[in-house]
Design a protein around this motif. Structure first.
Motif, PDB file in Angstrom:
ATOM      1  N   ALA A 139       0.849  -1.192   0.000  1.00  0.00           N
ATOM      2  CA  ALA A 139       0.000   0.000   0.000  1.00  0.00           C
ATOM      3  C   ALA A 139       0.883   1.240   0.000  1.00  0.00           C
ATOM      4  O   ALA A 139       1.480   1.588   1.029  1.00  0.00           O
ATOM      5  N   VAL A 140       1.003   1.891  -1.144  1.00  0.00           N
ATOM      6  CA  VAL A 140       1.804   3.109  -1.260  1.00  0.00           C
ATOM      7  C   VAL A 140       1.046   4.236  -0.559  1.00  0.00           C
ATOM      8  O   VAL A 140      -0.076   4.576  -0.939  1.00  0.00           O
ATOM      9  N   GLU A 141       1.668   4.808   0.451  1.00  0.00           N
ATOM     10  CA  GLU A 141       0.999   5.864   1.218  1.00  0.00           C
ATOM     11  C   GLU A 141       1.571   7.227   0.856  1.00  0.00           C
ATOM     12  O   GLU A 141       2.762   7.475   1.071  1.00  0.00           O
ATOM     13  N   PRO A 142       0.752   8.122   0.316  1.00  0.00           N
ATOM     14  CA  PRO A 142       1.216   9.494   0.146  1.00  0.00           C
ATOM     15  C   PRO A 142       1.237  10.201   1.495  1.00  0.00           C
ATOM     16  O   PRO A 142       0.307  10.055   2.294  1.00  0.00           O
ATOM     17  N   LEU A 143       2.297  10.924   1.747  1.00  0.00           N
ATOM     18  CA  LEU A 143       2.405  11.734   2.956  1.00  0.00           C
ATOM     19  C   LEU A 143       2.307  13.209   2.589  1.00  0.00           C
ATOM     20  O   LEU A 143       2.657  13.613   1.484  1.00  0.00           O
ATOM     21  N   HIS A 144       1.820  13.998   3.528  1.00  0.00           N
ATOM     22  CA  HIS A 144       1.700  15.440   3.332  1.00  0.00           C
ATOM     23  C   HIS A 144       3.014  16.007   2.771  1.00  0.00           C
ATOM     24  O   HIS A 144       4.099  15.535   3.129  1.00  0.00           O
ATOM     25  N   PRO A 145       2.933  17.003   1.878  1.00  0.00           N
ATOM     26  CA  PRO A 145       4.155  17.528   1.249  1.00  0.00           C
ATOM     27  C   PRO A 145       5.228  18.003   2.212  1.00  0.00           C
ATOM     28  O   PRO A 145       6.409  18.059   1.838  1.00  0.00           O
ATOM     29  N   MET A 146       4.865  18.332   3.452  1.00  0.00           N
ATOM     30  CA  MET A 146       5.898  18.783   4.399  1.00  0.00           C
ATOM     31  C   MET A 146       6.899  17.671   4.716  1.00  0.00           C
ATOM     32  O   MET A 146       7.971  17.931   5.260  1.00  0.00           O
ATOM     33  N   TYR A 147       6.573  16.419   4.346  1.00  0.00           N
ATOM     34  CA  TYR A 147       7.476  15.301   4.578  1.00  0.00           C
ATOM     35  C   TYR A 147       8.291  14.919   3.335  1.00  0.00           C
ATOM     36  O   TYR A 147       9.051  13.941   3.381  1.00  0.00           O
ATOM     37  N   ALA A 148       8.156  15.647   2.246  1.00  0.00           N
ATOM     38  CA  ALA A 148       8.757  15.222   0.982  1.00  0.00           C
ATOM     39  C   ALA A 148      10.285  15.158   1.053  1.00  0.00           C
ATOM     40  O   ALA A 148      10.905  14.292   0.437  1.00  0.00           O
ATOM     41  N   ALA A 149      10.892  16.049   1.777  1.00  0.00           N
ATOM     42  CA  ALA A 149      12.350  16.091   1.794  1.00  0.00           C
ATOM     43  C   ALA A 149      12.960  14.887   2.488  1.00  0.00           C
ATOM     44  O   ALA A 149      13.930  14.298   1.996  1.00  0.00           O
ATOM     45  N   ASP A 150      12.383  14.498   3.637  1.00  0.00           N
ATOM     46  CA  ASP A 150      13.087  13.506   4.446  1.00  0.00           C
ATOM     47  C   ASP A 150      12.375  12.176   4.604  1.00  0.00           C
ATOM     48  O   ASP A 150      13.002  11.188   5.021  1.00  0.00           O
ATOM     49  N   ARG A 151      11.079  12.109   4.260  1.00  0.00           N
ATOM     50  CA  ARG A 151      10.363  10.860   4.539  1.00  0.00           C
ATOM     51  C   ARG A 151       9.629  10.279   3.336  1.00  0.00           C
ATOM     52  O   ARG A 151       9.563   9.061   3.194  1.00  0.00           O
ATOM     53  N   CYS A 152       9.053  11.127   2.493  1.00  0.00           N
ATOM     54  CA  CYS A 152       8.202  10.554   1.447  1.00  0.00           C
ATOM     55  C   CYS A 152       8.026  11.529   0.295  1.00  0.00           C
ATOM     56  O   CYS A 152       7.320  12.541   0.430  1.00  0.00           O
ATOM     57  N   VAL A 153       8.627  11.199  -0.852  1.00  0.00           N
ATOM     58  CA  VAL A 153       8.495  12.048  -2.030  1.00  0.00           C
ATOM     59  C   VAL A 153       7.164  11.825  -2.738  1.00  0.00           C
ATOM     60  O   VAL A 153       6.845  12.543  -3.695  1.00  0.00           O
ATOM     61  N   VAL A 154       6.383  10.872  -2.285  1.00  0.00           N
ATOM     62  CA  VAL A 154       5.021  10.675  -2.805  1.00  0.00           C
ATOM     63  C   VAL A 154       4.083  11.483  -1.921  1.00  0.00           C
ATOM     64  O   VAL A 154       3.838  11.141  -0.766  1.00  0.00           O
ATOM     65  N   ILE A 181      -3.983  13.752   3.202  1.00  0.00           N
ATOM     66  CA  ILE A 181      -4.611  14.148   1.928  1.00  0.00           C
ATOM     67  C   ILE A 181      -5.744  15.155   2.066  1.00  0.00           C
ATOM     68  O   ILE A 181      -6.243  15.653   1.057  1.00  0.00           O
ATOM     69  N   TRP A 182      -6.152  15.496   3.273  1.00  0.00           N
ATOM     70  CA  TRP A 182      -7.366  16.295   3.456  1.00  0.00           C
ATOM     71  C   TRP A 182      -7.299  17.668   2.789  1.00  0.00           C
ATOM     72  O   TRP A 182      -8.320  18.239   2.399  1.00  0.00           O
ATOM     73  N   TRP A 183      -6.106  18.175   2.600  1.00  0.00           N
ATOM     74  CA  TRP A 183      -5.879  19.504   2.039  1.00  0.00           C
ATOM     75  C   TRP A 183      -6.001  19.534   0.510  1.00  0.00           C
ATOM     76  O   TRP A 183      -6.123  20.605  -0.090  1.00  0.00           O
ATOM     77  N   ILE A 228     -10.359  18.380  10.159  1.00  0.00           N
ATOM     78  CA  ILE A 228     -10.757  17.426   9.124  1.00  0.00           C
ATOM     79  C   ILE A 228     -12.168  16.913   9.365  1.00  0.00           C
ATOM     80  O   ILE A 228     -12.506  16.497  10.481  1.00  0.00           O
ATOM     81  N   ASP A 229     -12.974  16.920   8.312  1.00  0.00           N
ATOM     82  CA  ASP A 229     -14.319  16.339   8.354  1.00  0.00           C
ATOM     83  C   ASP A 229     -14.182  14.834   8.123  1.00  0.00           C
ATOM     84  O   ASP A 229     -14.230  14.343   6.995  1.00  0.00           O
ATOM     85  N   LEU A 230     -14.005  14.103   9.189  1.00  0.00           N
ATOM     86  CA  LEU A 230     -13.677  12.676   9.095  1.00  0.00           C
ATOM     87  C   LEU A 230     -14.811  11.861   8.483  1.00  0.00           C
ATOM     88  O   LEU A 230     -14.565  10.921   7.715  1.00  0.00           O
ATOM     89  N   ARG A 231     -16.048  12.204   8.810  1.00  0.00           N
ATOM     90  CA  ARG A 231     -17.182  11.474   8.225  1.00  0.00           C
ATOM     91  C   ARG A 231     -17.229  11.670   6.709  1.00  0.00           C
ATOM     92  O   ARG A 231     -17.590  10.748   5.978  1.00  0.00           O
TER      93      ARG A 231
END
Length: 276
Positions: A139-154, A181-183, A228-231
């Motif tokens: 399961a490829v998980e996209p992470l918020h862009p603030m993590y792109a440098a050190d944790r996840c370029v997706v 992804i909520w943003w 976040i509107d979780l529902r």
């Protein structure tokens, strides 16, 4: 309160609890599903952890995490592939069919985001068949862009799906996590895209609270504490046919400083109030 039948607690939400303590807390709260993390499971012993969870009647929804596949060095890349294969084998032992991938950040000194993403795809050429043959989906998980440098370029579901769709759906899917992804105003259409191709491997919840803590990694808010509107997001995912457990994964120093049993009971209540 007894937990919703679809509620799953990720082990990191109550990382202060040992695995036996987590099992007892789940029993007390009526929780049927857990998501495991590699470090505490390996510390306890993978086989022993699997037996403990089976004996307790707990279903393992996901195993976290594989990934970190963006290295440029040949030996480092080979080591990462081998480690991800071990993670797949751990998932098999634990009885889960989903291994979540946090893909990795930019290698030191590199500015090449596109190249880093392509190296993830190259790694999946080897890892996807290995996992698929063992009944595990990556399961490829996209992470918020603030993590792109050190944790996840997706950083977006679109980027995650661009990688996943190179492979059969039973080998590679995506992780939909509200915190990340909520943003993104394109995320709803990408959830539809993922649903149409059977790519939603797992669905995770966390809330977005501000101000973010220093370091931001441990800033995932308790359900209902943030923006976040979780529902809404649950409805989007379920409208695309996802009917599996919903995993609450919270990295939060404040929650970790409290009694883990209380945190789990609170999370069960918050799930019912804000996502049920």
């Amino acid at each position: 309160m007894t937990a919703d039948p679809l509620f799953s607690v990720n082990q990191m939400t109550v990382k202060q609890l040992s695995l036996p303590e987590l099992v007892e807390a789940c029993r007390a709260s009526g929780v049927r599903h857990v998501g495991t993390w590699r470090a505490p499971v390996r510390e306890y012993g993978v086989e022993a952890a699997a037996q403990l969870l089976r004996d307790a009647g707990l279903n393992v929804t996901t195993h976290c995490r594989g990934g970190f596949l963006t290295a440029l060095d040949t030996d480092e890349r080979a080591a990462a592939i081998d480690d991800n294969k071990r993670a797949v084998d751990e998932a098999v032992t634990l009885g889960t069919d989903v291994l979540v991938l946090v893909s990795g950040g930019l290698p030191a000194g590199s500015y090449d985001l596109a190249g880093a993403r392509e190296r993830i795809g190259e790694a999946l050429v080897e890892l996807a068949p290995y996992a698929g043959e063992r009944g595990v989906r990556l399961a490829v998980e996209p992470l918020h862009p603030m993590y792109a440098a050190d944790r996840c370029v997706v950083s977006t579901l679109a980027q995650a799906l661009d990688l996943a769709e190179r492979f059969p759906a039973e080998q590679v899917g995506v992780c939909v996590d509200t915190y990340h992804i909520w943003w993104d105003d394109r995320a709803p259409e990408q959830i539809a895209r993922a649903g149409a191709s059977g790519r939603i491997a797992t669905f995770q919840l966390a809330d977005w609270t501000t101000p973010l803590p220093e370091g931001v990694l441990n800033g995932r808010g308790q359900l209902g504490d943030g923006a976040i509107d979780l529902r809404y997001w649950r409805a989007l995912v379920e409208a695309q046919g996802y009917a599996g457990p919903i995993e609450v994964e919270l990295f939060n120093d404040g929650l970790w400083a409290r009694d883990g049993r209380e945190v789990l009971a609170e999370t069960v209540r918050r799930f019912a109030e804000h996502a049920g």
